[in-house]
Design a protein around this motif. Sequence first.
Motif, PDB file in Angstrom:
ATOM      1  N   UNK A 252       0.850  -1.192   0.000  1.00 43.45           N
ATOM      2  CA  UNK A 252       0.000   0.000   0.000  1.00 43.45           C
ATOM      3  C   UNK A 252       0.884   1.239   0.000  1.00 43.45           C
ATOM      4  N   UNK A 253       0.394   2.288  -0.659  1.00 39.91           N
ATOM      5  CA  UNK A 253       1.139   3.553  -0.679  1.00 39.91           C
ATOM      6  C   UNK A 253       0.805   4.366   0.578  1.00 39.91           C
ATOM      7  N   UNK A 254       1.575   5.451   0.778  1.00 41.79           N
ATOM      8  CA  UNK A 254       1.272   6.367   1.890  1.00 41.79           C
ATOM      9  C   UNK A 254      -0.117   6.985   1.640  1.00 41.79           C
ATOM     10  N   UNK A 255      -0.478   7.180   0.353  1.00 38.48           N
ATOM     11  CA  UNK A 255      -1.827   7.696   0.035  1.00 38.48           C
ATOM     12  C   UNK A 255      -2.907   6.730   0.539  1.00 38.48           C
ATOM     13  N   UNK A 256      -2.683   5.420   0.348  1.00 32.13           N
ATOM     14  CA  UNK A 256      -3.656   4.419   0.841  1.00 32.13           C
ATOM     15  C   UNK A 256      -3.777   4.516   2.365  1.00 32.13           C
ATOM     16  N   UNK A 257      -2.617   4.687   3.008  1.00 37.68           N
ATOM     17  CA  UNK A 257      -2.604   4.833   4.472  1.00 37.68           C
ATOM     18  C   UNK A 257      -3.451   6.039   4.888  1.00 37.68           C
ATOM     19  N   UNK A 258      -3.280   7.160   4.175  1.00 41.27           N
ATOM     20  CA  UNK A 258      -4.063   8.368   4.482  1.00 41.27           C
ATOM     21  C   UNK A 258      -5.546   8.125   4.238  1.00 41.27           C
TER      22      UNK A 258
END
Length: 331
Positions: A252-258
């Motif tokens: 997962x990307x940091x965007x997914x985390x956000x």
Amino acid sequence: MTTRALITGITGQDGMYLAELLHDKGYEVFGLVAGQNNPKADLLAVSHPYVKVISGNLLDLVSLIRAVAHAKPDEVYNLGAISFVAYSWENARLTSDVTGGGVLNMLEAVRYFQDSSGHQVRFYQASSSEMFGNAQEVPQRESTLLWPRSPYGVAKVYGHYMTINYRESYGMHASSGILFNHESPRRGVEFVTRKVTRAVARIQLGLQTGVTLGNLDAKRDWGFAGDYVRAMWLMLQQDTADDYVISTGETHSIRDLLDVAFDEIGIPDWDDKVTIDPTYVRPAEVDLLIGDSSKARSVLGWEPTVTFDQLIRSMVQHDIAEQTALSTQPQ
Ligand code: GDD
């Protein structure tokens, strides 16, 4: 006879979960703590009163020889390290000495104890998916070429190969767990998952308005730390020492985390809450990590139990509770 374990890095996230796991299994648990008047040792004495603390430092071989002689361990878990990748560029020498050289010191202390006492010790080294760096294969497995991209990653490669070398040179039962990112409510706030979940909790409570981050496009294979310490223990229960990738197999990307963290507080569009600051962008980035843990799953019978979504939502909920308690404490 009670099994005895010595954990370096006992005050870190993994050290605490591992201490709990071993204590529940009836182990006598010793923990190495560095530094004078270390506040983390005081916290540990309250949260994990059964841990027998030994003073020592990975840079100080004599202190490690003494610590091992005192604990007389059946199992040693070398989790101690300078573990924040971004810090390692500013402190490359120190990171190399602690995170890399510290492994050699621990291996030597264990070898000396074995040779002088005849007592066999099983050794676990906390290797890292950061060693894959500029990943040469997707997903990454035990045989993937190591191409670290930070002083931290280079130091971990040194410790990894030193562990393999002591296994091959001296027949030591020394195993290396190549652990992908693993998180929990105990994660330090310098790491991106906890930085985000704590900020989201504080935004929900009106204590801050946004969060400042670096590269949002990096991808990581994030699992739950409690699952990962179980893999460490399983490695040392095998007849033969070996190396294992421990990962979820999802990235997962940091965007997914956000997306997940802000969704937990009912904010679907977080654009106006996130600011990018180039000072958080690293000199060399690890763009994509995703692990193939099929060897651990088939040989150790290990598998993760917590999904990425569950992990991040539980961290947000933990941080909301913690921040609420902190903000309502009398001054
Ligand atoms: N820490 C941090 N802070 N990371 C950020 C930020 C920020 O503000 N913004 C973006 N990121 C990106 C980083 O550039 C990196 O790509 C990703 O988020 C994850 O960073 P960290 O959470 O700091 O972890 P890490 O992947 O560098 O290292 C962790 O995992 C390794 C296993 O692969 C650490 O726990 C290492 O000790 C561990 O070996």
